[in-house]
Design a protein around this motif. Structure first.
Motif, mmCIF file in Angstrom:
data_model
loop_
_atom_site.group_PDB
_atom_site.id
_atom_site.type_symbol
_atom_site.label_atom_id
_atom_site.label_comp_id
_atom_site.label_asym_id
_atom_site.label_seq_id
_atom_site.Cartn_x
_atom_site.Cartn_y
_atom_site.Cartn_z
ATOM 1 N N VAL A 8 54.144 110.074 61.567
ATOM 2 C CA VAL A 8 53.884 111.515 61.596
ATOM 3 C C VAL A 8 52.472 111.796 62.091
ATOM 4 C CG1 VAL A 8 55.465 111.947 59.663
ATOM 5 C CG2 VAL A 8 53.036 111.648 59.217
ATOM 6 N N VAL A 9 52.237 113.077 62.381
ATOM 7 C CA VAL A 9 50.900 113.582 62.676
ATOM 8 C C VAL A 9 50.579 114.669 61.654
ATOM 9 C CG1 VAL A 9 50.956 113.075 65.146
ATOM 10 C CG2 VAL A 9 51.784 115.292 64.319
ATOM 11 N N GLY A 10 49.295 114.889 61.425
ATOM 12 C CA GLY A 10 48.882 115.934 60.501
ATOM 13 C C GLY A 10 47.618 116.616 60.989
ATOM 14 N N LEU A 11 47.510 117.897 60.663
ATOM 15 C CA LEU A 11 46.332 118.677 61.028
ATOM 16 C C LEU A 11 45.373 118.732 59.848
ATOM 17 C CD1 LEU A 11 44.824 120.615 63.000
ATOM 18 C CD2 LEU A 11 46.031 122.489 61.828
ATOM 19 N N VAL A 12 44.138 118.311 60.065
ATOM 20 C CA VAL A 12 43.067 118.438 59.077
ATOM 21 C C VAL A 12 42.276 119.673 59.482
ATOM 22 C CG1 VAL A 12 40.981 117.383 58.140
ATOM 23 C CG2 VAL A 12 42.994 115.967 58.620
ATOM 24 N N HIS A 13 42.517 120.752 58.751
ATOM 25 C CA HIS A 13 41.868 122.033 59.060
ATOM 26 C C HIS A 13 41.166 122.536 57.796
ATOM 27 C CE1 HIS A 13 41.217 125.744 61.262
ATOM 28 N NE2 HIS A 13 41.588 126.395 60.176
ATOM 29 N N LEU A 14 39.859 122.717 57.900
ATOM 30 C CA LEU A 14 39.057 123.148 56.754
ATOM 31 C C LEU A 14 38.638 124.600 56.900
ATOM 32 C CD1 LEU A 14 36.757 120.013 56.458
ATOM 33 C CD2 LEU A 14 38.684 120.602 54.990
ATOM 34 N N ARG A 15 38.634 125.287 55.751
ATOM 35 C CA ARG A 15 38.104 126.658 55.662
ATOM 36 C C ARG A 15 37.311 126.755 54.377
ATOM 37 N NH1 ARG A 15 42.331 131.188 57.730
ATOM 38 N NH2 ARG A 15 42.382 130.460 59.859
ATOM 39 N N VAL A 57 51.017 129.712 64.679
ATOM 40 C CA VAL A 57 49.843 129.865 65.545
ATOM 41 C C VAL A 57 49.744 128.641 66.443
ATOM 42 C CG1 VAL A 57 48.529 131.296 63.912
ATOM 43 C CG2 VAL A 57 48.274 128.814 63.851
ATOM 44 N N GLY A 58 48.851 128.716 67.415
ATOM 45 C CA GLY A 58 48.603 127.574 68.277
ATOM 46 C C GLY A 58 47.268 126.940 67.976
ATOM 47 N N LEU A 59 46.995 125.880 68.689
ATOM 48 C CA LEU A 59 45.691 125.216 68.615
ATOM 49 C C LEU A 59 44.901 125.593 69.861
ATOM 50 C CD1 LEU A 59 47.099 121.841 67.374
ATOM 51 C CD2 LEU A 59 45.371 123.175 66.155
ATOM 52 N N VAL A 60 43.634 125.890 69.677
ATOM 53 C CA VAL A 60 42.772 126.273 70.789
ATOM 54 C C VAL A 60 42.693 125.104 71.773
ATOM 55 C CG1 VAL A 60 40.408 126.902 71.427
ATOM 56 C CG2 VAL A 60 41.446 127.869 69.348
ATOM 57 N N PRO A 61 42.987 125.368 73.055
ATOM 58 C CA PRO A 61 42.927 124.299 74.060
ATOM 59 C C PRO A 61 41.565 123.594 74.036
ATOM 60 C CG PRO A 61 43.919 126.266 75.008
ATOM 61 C CD PRO A 61 43.389 126.654 73.645
ATOM 62 N N GLY A 62 41.605 122.276 74.078
ATOM 63 C CA GLY A 62 40.383 121.470 74.102
ATOM 64 C C GLY A 62 39.745 121.235 72.745
ATOM 65 N N SER A 63 40.302 121.809 71.667
ATOM 66 C CA SER A 63 39.673 121.658 70.346
ATOM 67 C C SER A 63 40.244 120.503 69.530
ATOM 68 C CB SER A 63 39.813 122.953 69.533
ATOM 69 O OG SER A 63 41.147 123.138 69.088
ATOM 70 N N VAL A 64 41.339 119.924 69.966
ATOM 71 C CA VAL A 64 42.005 118.880 69.178
ATOM 72 C C VAL A 64 41.282 117.544 69.355
ATOM 73 C CG1 VAL A 64 44.150 117.595 68.845
ATOM 74 C CG2 VAL A 64 44.219 120.054 69.283
ATOM 75 N N ARG A 65 40.971 116.917 68.203
ATOM 76 C CA ARG A 65 40.305 115.615 68.198
ATOM 77 C C ARG A 65 40.982 114.733 67.157
ATOM 78 N NH1 ARG A 65 38.500 117.711 71.991
ATOM 79 N NH2 ARG A 65 36.390 118.242 72.535
ATOM 80 N N ASP A 91 41.033 123.694 66.148
ATOM 81 C CA ASP A 91 40.829 125.099 65.804
ATOM 82 C C ASP A 91 42.118 125.878 66.043
ATOM 83 O OD1 ASP A 91 38.100 124.601 65.306
ATOM 84 O OD2 ASP A 91 37.628 124.855 67.428
ATOM 85 N N LEU A 92 42.471 126.712 65.081
ATOM 86 C CA LEU A 92 43.652 127.556 65.204
ATOM 87 C C LEU A 92 43.318 128.804 66.007
ATOM 88 C CD1 LEU A 92 44.977 127.292 61.530
ATOM 89 C CD2 LEU A 92 45.657 125.950 63.528
#
Length: 138
Positions: A8-15, A57-65, A91-92
């Motif tokens: 699987v893949v997972g998004l690590v998104h902090l707020r 929502v989508g992911l901002v182009p170029g922000s995925v690492r 980034d969302l």
């Protein structure tokens, strides 16, 4: 005999020092937004697809690492099954909301996640790494 592995893949998104987690309508534990790869799909492509499906929502182009890779017992998949999870940051492009199979979203610290009745082992590892890096609120 080799243990079964779910890739699987997972998004690590902090707020605000909290990790975004999602709960499927079919499960009790929260996990990272993301999911299984489809045949021939790259991890990053799967992440884009899963984020759109689960968060609306989508992911901002170029922000995925790529963040980190985890191998841990798979929550809800049966005894001996492992999850092989590649985590990405990104980034969302909008405000996430539960979509598709997702019943609920939450923002959690390490302690808040640990207080849940059911948890996924791999998410504890992600939260520990984020805490050790000083990225989580206490």
């Amino acid at each position: 005999m080799t243990a079964p592995v779910v890739v699987v893949v997972g998004l690590v998104h902090l707020r605000g020092g909290r990790l975004l987690v999602a709960r499927s309508a079919r499960k009790k534990a929260f996990y990272l937004p993301g999911g299984k790869l489809e045949p021939g799909e790259t991890g990053e492509r799967a992440l884009h697809r899963e984020v759109a499906e689960e968060l609306g929502v989508g992911l901002v182009p170029g922000s995925v690492r790529e963040f980190r890779h985890y191998l841990a017992p798979a929550y809800g998949e049966g005894d001996g099954v492992l999850v092989d999870m590649t985590c990405f940051t990104g980034d969302l492009d909008g405000e996430p909301r539960p979509s598709g199979e997702i019943a609920e979203l939450a923002l959690v610290t390490e302690a808040e996640y640990a207080a849940h009745a059911e948890t996924a082992p791999a998410i504890h590892e992600v939260l520990r790494d984020l805490a050790e890096a000083g990225l989580l609120a206490v």
